[in-house]
Design a protein around this motif. Structure first.
Motif, short mmCIF file in Angstrom:
data_model
loop_
_atom_site.label_atom_id
_atom_site.label_comp_id
_atom_site.label_asym_id
_atom_site.label_seq_id
_atom_site.Cartn_x
_atom_site.Cartn_y
_atom_site.Cartn_z
N GLN A 40 -16.61 3.96 -1.48
CA GLN A 40 -15.81 3.73 -2.28
C GLN A 40 -14.52 2.95 -1.66
O GLN A 40 -13.89 1.60 -1.85
N GLN A 41 -14.08 3.79 -0.17
CA GLN A 41 -13.25 3.22 0.80
C GLN A 41 -13.78 2.05 1.00
O GLN A 41 -13.35 0.51 1.59
N ILE A 91 -6.84 4.03 -4.09
CA ILE A 91 -5.93 2.61 -2.98
C ILE A 91 -4.70 3.71 -2.73
O ILE A 91 -4.30 3.25 -1.47
N SER A 92 -4.09 4.94 -4.30
CA SER A 92 -3.33 5.58 -2.97
C SER A 92 -3.59 6.20 -1.50
O SER A 92 -2.92 6.29 -0.83
N ARG A 93 -4.87 6.69 -1.63
CA ARG A 93 -5.12 6.81 -0.38
C ARG A 93 -5.14 6.56 0.41
O ARG A 93 -5.13 7.37 1.77
N MET A 94 -5.63 5.89 0.37
CA MET A 94 -6.17 4.14 1.38
C MET A 94 -4.81 3.81 1.96
O MET A 94 -4.51 3.65 3.16
N HIS A 148 -4.86 1.99 5.73
CA HIS A 148 -5.45 0.97 5.85
C HIS A 148 -5.09 -0.57 5.04
O HIS A 148 -5.98 -1.16 5.09
N VAL A 149 -4.57 -0.10 3.63
CA VAL A 149 -4.03 -0.78 2.66
C VAL A 149 -2.60 -1.17 2.28
O VAL A 149 -2.09 0.18 2.62
N ARG A 150 -2.26 -1.97 2.21
CA ARG A 150 -1.18 -1.89 1.37
C ARG A 150 -0.97 -2.18 0.05
O ARG A 150 -1.48 -3.20 -0.69
N SER A 151 0.20 -1.76 -0.90
CA SER A 151 0.19 -2.49 -2.29
C SER A 151 1.19 -2.67 -2.38
O SER A 151 2.48 -2.01 -2.59
N ASP A 152 1.96 -3.91 -2.76
CA ASP A 152 3.27 -4.51 -3.34
C ASP A 152 3.35 -5.40 -4.22
O ASP A 152 2.24 -5.94 -4.79
N PRO A 153 4.48 -5.38 -5.22
CA PRO A 153 4.88 -6.15 -6.41
C PRO A 153 4.15 -7.71 -5.74
O PRO A 153 4.79 -8.67 -5.24
#
Length: 179
Positions: A46-47, A83-86, A91-96
């Motif tokens: 999945q990742q 995504i939270s685990r990544m 490995h990833v970033r989540s931004d507004p």
């Protein structure tokens, strides 16, 4: 129990059952053996799919969670946990999203890009070669054609069942586009 109208319907039903059971088995084996191929990088299949999707040129500036979920054909809820685990693993970033503060853009970090390009992609290439042993280029072309045809039909079923249609394009991991 519904009985087929004639013998040819019964034969088609048996073939369909074999086909879908084999797809189910292939999906399970892809998850098992694919994860084993990249587990030393701390990744799952999945990742691997997420990093592959994020490595495409059109996602370099990020992709919304909704668009990424549609592209991977997974629920937003499942993608959110992944995504939270990544993010936790760097490995990833989540931004507004600057255009819509309610939406979040997911991007691959430099660390994630390094893991993807330097560690995962070489192992994925070996995995592909092993899994596709004995397949000619023509076999691959035909297989992709028929899987896309099947996927289109299942998308129609999904839409008939009340889910939003999506134009997700090709498979999420196109290694040739990333390297």
């Amino acid at each position: 129990m519904v009985f087929p109208k004639d013998i040819s319907d019964m034969g088609r039903m048996e073939q369909a059952n074999r086909l879908f059971f084999r797809l189910y088995q292939c999906a399970n084996m892809l998850h098992k053996t694919g994860t084993k191929a990249v587990e030393s990088e701390g990744l799952t299949t999945q990742q691997w799919a997420v990093l592959g999707a994020l490595s495409r040129p059109d996602t370099q500036n990020g992709i919304s969670m909704g668009d990424l979920a549609r592209f991977l054909m997974v629920s937003r809820q499942n993608l959110s946990g992944l995504i939270s685990r990544m993010e936790r693993d760097g490995h990833v970033r989540s931004d507004p999203d600057g255009r819509d503060r309610r939406s979040r853009l997911v991007t691959m970090t430099e660390s994630g890009r390094q893991v993807w390009l330097e560690q995962a992609v070489p192992k994925i290439r070996v995995f592909y070669e092993q899994a596709l042993e004995g397949f000619s280029n023509s076999d691959l072309t035909h297989t992709v054609h028929y899987l896309l045809k099947l996927l289109d039909n299942m998308k129609e079923i999904d839409a008939e069942q009340g889910h939003a249609p999506s134009d997700d394009g090709d498979a999420p991991v196109d290694l040739e586009a990333q390297v």
